[in-house]
Write a protein that holds these residues in place. Structure first.
Motif, mmCIF file in Angstrom:
data_model
loop_
_atom_site.group_PDB
_atom_site.id
_atom_site.type_symbol
_atom_site.label_atom_id
_atom_site.label_comp_id
_atom_site.label_asym_id
_atom_site.label_seq_id
_atom_site.Cartn_x
_atom_site.Cartn_y
_atom_site.Cartn_z
ATOM 1 N N GLY A 225 2.460 14.558 13.295
ATOM 2 C CA GLY A 225 3.742 15.261 13.220
ATOM 3 C C GLY A 225 4.229 15.419 11.802
ATOM 4 N N SER A 226 4.007 14.394 10.981
ATOM 5 C CA SER A 226 4.445 14.476 9.584
ATOM 6 C C SER A 226 3.677 15.560 8.836
ATOM 7 C CB SER A 226 4.247 13.114 8.901
ATOM 8 O OG SER A 226 4.662 13.154 7.561
ATOM 9 N N PHE A 227 2.366 15.645 9.064
ATOM 10 C CA PHE A 227 1.587 16.709 8.441
ATOM 11 C C PHE A 227 2.063 18.074 8.920
ATOM 12 C CE2 PHE A 227 -1.727 13.591 7.266
ATOM 13 C CZ PHE A 227 -1.983 14.039 5.981
ATOM 14 N N ALA A 228 2.348 18.181 10.193
ATOM 15 C CA ALA A 228 2.771 19.471 10.743
ATOM 16 C C ALA A 228 4.073 19.945 10.107
ATOM 17 C CB ALA A 228 2.923 19.371 12.261
ATOM 18 N N ASN A 229 4.952 19.001 9.768
ATOM 19 C CA ASN A 229 6.230 19.385 9.175
ATOM 20 C C ASN A 229 6.072 19.987 7.786
ATOM 21 O OD1 ASN A 229 7.752 18.585 11.387
ATOM 22 N ND2 ASN A 229 7.969 16.487 10.638
ATOM 23 N N THR A 230 4.933 19.751 7.137
ATOM 24 C CA THR A 230 4.710 20.323 5.802
ATOM 25 C C THR A 230 4.107 21.717 5.858
ATOM 26 O OG1 THR A 230 2.469 19.424 5.564
ATOM 27 C CG2 THR A 230 4.303 17.993 4.946
ATOM 28 N N LEU A 231 3.774 22.186 7.063
ATOM 29 C CA LEU A 231 3.074 23.455 7.192
ATOM 30 C C LEU A 231 4.031 24.611 7.436
ATOM 31 C CD1 LEU A 231 0.097 22.357 9.492
ATOM 32 C CD2 LEU A 231 0.154 22.484 7.001
ATOM 33 N N ALA B 194 0.830 -1.205 0.000
ATOM 34 C CA ALA B 194 0.000 0.000 0.000
ATOM 35 C C ALA B 194 0.867 1.258 0.000
ATOM 36 C CB ALA B 194 -0.932 -0.009 1.216
ATOM 37 N N VAL B 195 1.908 1.239 0.801
ATOM 38 C CA VAL B 195 2.822 2.391 0.834
ATOM 39 C C VAL B 195 3.496 2.575 -0.513
ATOM 40 C CG1 VAL B 195 4.981 3.229 1.831
ATOM 41 C CG2 VAL B 195 3.206 2.320 3.321
ATOM 42 N N LEU C 148 0.966 8.869 6.399
ATOM 43 C CA LEU C 148 2.264 9.352 6.884
ATOM 44 C C LEU C 148 3.249 9.518 5.734
ATOM 45 C CD1 LEU C 148 4.223 9.969 9.253
ATOM 46 C CD2 LEU C 148 4.653 7.528 9.394
ATOM 47 N N GLU C 149 3.330 8.495 4.870
ATOM 48 C CA GLU C 149 4.253 8.570 3.732
ATOM 49 C C GLU C 149 3.815 9.636 2.738
ATOM 50 O OE1 GLU C 149 7.036 7.034 3.424
ATOM 51 O OE2 GLU C 149 6.885 5.727 5.171
ATOM 52 N N ALA C 150 2.502 9.733 2.514
ATOM 53 C CA ALA C 150 2.000 10.727 1.563
ATOM 54 C C ALA C 150 2.290 12.141 2.043
ATOM 55 C CB ALA C 150 0.499 10.533 1.356
ATOM 56 N N ALA C 151 2.142 12.366 3.339
ATOM 57 C CA ALA C 151 2.414 13.703 3.880
ATOM 58 C C ALA C 151 3.891 14.053 3.764
ATOM 59 C CB ALA C 151 1.972 13.769 5.342
ATOM 60 N N ALA C 152 4.758 13.040 3.912
ATOM 61 C CA ALA C 152 6.195 13.303 3.805
ATOM 62 C C ALA C 152 6.583 13.695 2.385
ATOM 63 C CB ALA C 152 6.973 12.073 4.250
ATOM 64 N N ILE C 153 5.866 13.148 1.395
ATOM 65 C CA ILE C 153 6.191 13.446 -0.005
ATOM 66 C C ILE C 153 5.579 14.762 -0.447
ATOM 67 C CG2 ILE C 153 5.889 12.615 -2.383
ATOM 68 C CD1 ILE C 153 5.915 9.772 -1.240
#
Length: 819
Positions: free
Chosen positions: A385-391, A274-275, A320-325
């Motif tokens: 946390g991963s989403f927050a890092n994109t903001l 899936a990832v 999580l992976e999608a937010a990192a990309i």
């Protein structure tokens, strides 16, 4: 005989020229291949007389059908080669009819049982798909080809080599259909669900069957020849091309079949595939469309809210992976909705864990495993946390406020949502949301802390530092140090130790800005008070003291001016007095830990101030402790097996830091001696009384009791003031002493307004004005009644007339008042 030959020749001459040219390209022996010279003549004729092109195609189609029926496969290959060459050469307006004949022949080959014919037809279709036609087609349909190529992608032919070739042909065919239709507005929309539901699962089936388990980067390196020829590699290229061609309105139709495929084949639980799928998706689509994929994943998470924990955890891991990309800011306009969804599922997981039920009849019999729910909760927190890092910084500040508004806060949010799991559920929600907040604040850096951390955030956060729950207090301290650390100094203070020369730490210290000064003027006393109160908690252990040390050190480097340094030294000395006091009833370990904390911090702050006499005094006390009382230093306290005595008494003289001595040496360097000589005493407020509870339930009951006592309708039932030892003691205090204290207080106030800087006076007056306004608002809310309405009045049970409040839209006005 001559006559017979003459008749035959005559009949041959009467045949149409295009048929004779077509016949001439076929040799007597099919092994010889296409007659190239005659093929050139046929091509020249087709270009010269384009109106004959449709007849040439029909005749070739007729011959090919006859050869297929007679199993003359050599002539079939020759016919398809001729068709390919004619397609490549001719682009006249009448080519549409020829294409119809061509597609009819390709369809005939794809319907055959022979794998070689299927592969031959697919190769011809791919060549056709790469041709850009000059004229549009209004009636051409590719539905059959989508279905047939998808079927070939799932081939189960016995021979593995032939099976691989058939599957690869199907993948190439789907790639050709996409290329031919994606940019043609006159064609049936290839992005319709009826087509995507066939194409996407076929590609995922081959992608899953591949041996490779990890997706490549968005710019894949050159692969080996063998790898490039594998179905999985070809599928990935085709899938990337399909997604790369998708526009804003087509993303949903392309991603939905992926979600359904992962659901139908239980592929969320493994996470790896899936990832990999969503890595391909996120890298292939246009970056400005990333938030659409994330929104679909969030919606799918909602749809699976009652699924098992591994399934929900798999979806969260993909998020999580999608937010990192995803690129910065690409979460979309509904930033808070993303966090709202994740926090909602965090609460659901806590509810499932404590109740052991999904509240669903059809799956309620499933056994909920606590460790799986815990894994899900940790995954949700990491994803937050991963989403927050994109903001951006201001967006992250809003998210921090948003999460804080969701946490049940003692004394501030007494009305908690029902979780059906009691106080323990509320406590777990507090812990989970604070962990989420810790993830959001990790790496948070702002130039103006005053605006990034308003009262509506810091006040509720600091109130948690007064709870007796040790885990909650530790989380609050971790959040505070994460917010204050803006120069990555925190790793240098993970452990408490006596450092003889802090230059080896290579600390990054900047001059305190004007905004930082204003922040400390507003919040410094709150920070000091909570540091002091946290230190006296009996349930504090080594991690708590380590975080307190980190907090003191970071404030000294990030937010310190001369006044802050003086106050921090006063707090450190007050901690020493706290450890010496027998009234607090602290355990021996805690007293030793507070002594060690105070000594380590004074050692640090003395070197930061660079006052030699101050450093000398601190060094002498530490040396004396090393010789006589090592249990007062961190090296003997903050270890696995602390070396502490059974009792802690008779600590005096050279073993203690002397406030008078420190005041003297710092006074010579220009520090405020009067302030240094005044012992630090924290001010206790109603917040302490409301927050110092063991559970949220107790806090709510106390808050309701306080509110009921303040209610004007129940004034006559207010209980009498409780008489305690403290009230009796205050009653017998000598009035002369009270007058002296009042005079001293007035003298200090006058002196402060004469000598203090203007900013401090303005901040003090502003705070008093705000407090006065809040008190007035409370009084007005109690005393002011709504005006009498036209609907009349009602009579109370006591015979008094009371006004009844009626909404304006329900009032009945006289006709003269209406216009």
């Amino acid at each position: 005989m001559r006559l017979l030959y003459g008749v035959c020749g005559c009949c041959g001459a009467l045949r149409p020229r295009y048929k004779r040219l077509v016949d001439n390209i076929f040799p007597e022996d099919p092994e010889d291949g296409l007659v190239k010279a005659n093929m050139e003549k046929l091509t020249f004729y087709a270009l010269s007389a384009p109106e004959k092109l449709d007849r040439i195609g029909a005749y070739l189609s007729e011959r090919l059908s006859r050869d297929v029926a007679r199993h003359r496969y050599g002539y079939v290959c020759i016919a398809m080669e001729a068709l390919d060459q004619l397609l490549m050469a001719c682009h006249c307006q009448s080519i549409n009819l020829f294409v119809e004949s061509f597609l009819k022949m390709v369809r005939k080959l794809l319907e055959a049982d022979k794998p070689n014919l299927q592969i031959l037809g697919t190769n011809s279709f791919v060549k056709f798909a790469n041709i850009e036609e000059d004229t549009p087609s209004y009636h051409r349909s590719y539905d059959f080809f989508v279905s047939r190529f998808s079927e070939m992608c799932h081939s189960n032919y016995e021979d593995p080599d032939i099976r691989t070739k058939i599957r690869m042909a199907g993948i190439k065919g789907l790639q050709g259909v996409v290329r031919k239709t994606v940019n043609d507005e006159l064609q049936a929309n290839i992005w319709d669900p009826q087509h995507m539901d066939k194409i996407v699962p076929s590609l995922l089936f081959n992608l899953q069957s591949g041996e490779r388990t990890e997706s490549r980067s968005p710019s894949p390196l050159q692969a080996s020849e063998k790898e490039r020829e594998s179905p999985a590699e070809l599928t990935e290229r085709c899938f990337r091309e399909l997604l790369g061609r998708s526009a804003y309105g087509n993303i949903k139709n392309a991603v939905t079949p992926v979600l359904m495929h992962l659901d139908n084949h239980s592929l969320w639980e493994g996470k790896t595939f899936a990832v990999r799928c969503f890595k391909i998706i996120m890298y292939s689509i246009q970056s400005q469309h990333s938030h659409l994929v994330i929104q679909q994943l969030l919606g799918h998470l909602d749809a699976n809210s009652k699924s098992s924990a591994p399934v929900r955890a798999g979806i969260v891991e993909v998020l999580l992976e999608a937010a990192a990309i995803a690129a910065s800011g690409s979460v979309g306009p509904t930033v808070l909705e993303v966090f709202n969804t994740l926090l909602r599922h965090l609460r659901l997981s806590v509810h499932y864990e404590l109740t052991g039920s999904y509240d669903c009849t059809n799956i309620g019999t499933k056994i909920i495993k606590e460790h799986e729910e815990r894994q899900l909760q940790e995954a949700v927190i990491r994803t937050i946390g991963s989403f927050a890092n994109t903001l951006l910084t201001y967006q992250r500040s809003e998210v921090m406020l948003f999460i804080m508004g969701k946490i049940p806060i003692p004394g501030m949010h007494p009305t908690l949502p029902s979780t059906g799991s009691g106080p323990e559920g509320n406590r777990m929600i507090q812990i989970m949301l604070l962990k989420s907040l810790r993830q959001v604040t990790c790496g948070f850096q702002t130039t103006n802390m005053l605006t990034a951390l308003p009262n509506s955030f810091l006040d509720p956060l600091l109130s948690f530092a007064l709870l007796e729950d040790a885990e909650i207090r530790l989380l609050v301290l971790e959040i505070l140090v994460s917010l204050i650390d803006r120069h990555d100094n925190l790793p240098k203070f993970f452990t408490i130790s006596i450092i003889s020369d802090i230059s080896v730490l290579k600390l990054k210290v900047d001059k305190c800005s004007r905004q930082d000064n204003l922040f400390m003027k507003k919040h410094a006393q709150h920070l000091y008070r909570h540091i002091y109160l946290c230190s006296k908690e009996q349930s504090s252990v080594q991690p708590h003291f380590e975080k307190l040390y980190s907090l003191l050190a970071l404030v000294s480097m990030e937010l310190a001016n001369e006044e802050v340094v003086v106050d921090l030294i006063r707090v450190a000395l007050a901690l020493q007095d706290l450890a010496l006091s027998s009234e607090e009833m602290l355990p021996v370990y805690n007293r030793c830990a507070v002594h060690a904390l105070s000594s380590a911090y004074l050692n640090l702050i003395s070197q930061l101030t660079t006052v030699p006499a101050f450093c000398q005094h601190v060094h002498e006390v530490i040396e004396m402790r090393q010789k006589e009382s090592p249990y007062l230093l961190p090296e003997d306290v903050f270890i696995e097996n602390p070396k502490i005595p059974k009792t802690l008494e008779n600590l005096e003289g050279d073993l203690l830091f002397q406030q008078a001595k420190i005041t003297e040496v710092l006074g010579g360097s220009g520090y405020n001696t009067e302030r240094l000589a005044t012992p630090y005493v924290p001010q206790f407020t109603d917040e302490d009384r409301l927050s110092k509870r063991k559970s949220v339930g107790e806090t709510i009951s106390l808050q309701v009791e306080v509110e009921s006592r303040n209610s004007p309708e129940k004034e006559e039932r207010t209980p009498a003031e409780e008489i305690t030892f403290e009230t009796l003691k205050n009653a017998i205090v000598d009035s002369v002493g009270v007058e002296e204290q009042e005079k001293e207080r007035r003298r200090q106030v006058v002196e402060k307004f004469q000598k203090a800087p203007f900013e401090e006076i303005a901040a003090h007056c502003g705070a008093r004005a705000t407090m006065l306004q809040s008190k007035l608002n409370q009084i007005f809310e109690i005393t002011i009644r709504p005006p009498p309405s036209p609907s009349g009045t009602i009579t109370s049970s006591y015979g008094q007339t009371q006004s009844r409040s009626v909404p304006v839209y329900e009032m009945k006005f006289p006709d003269l008042c209406v216009y």
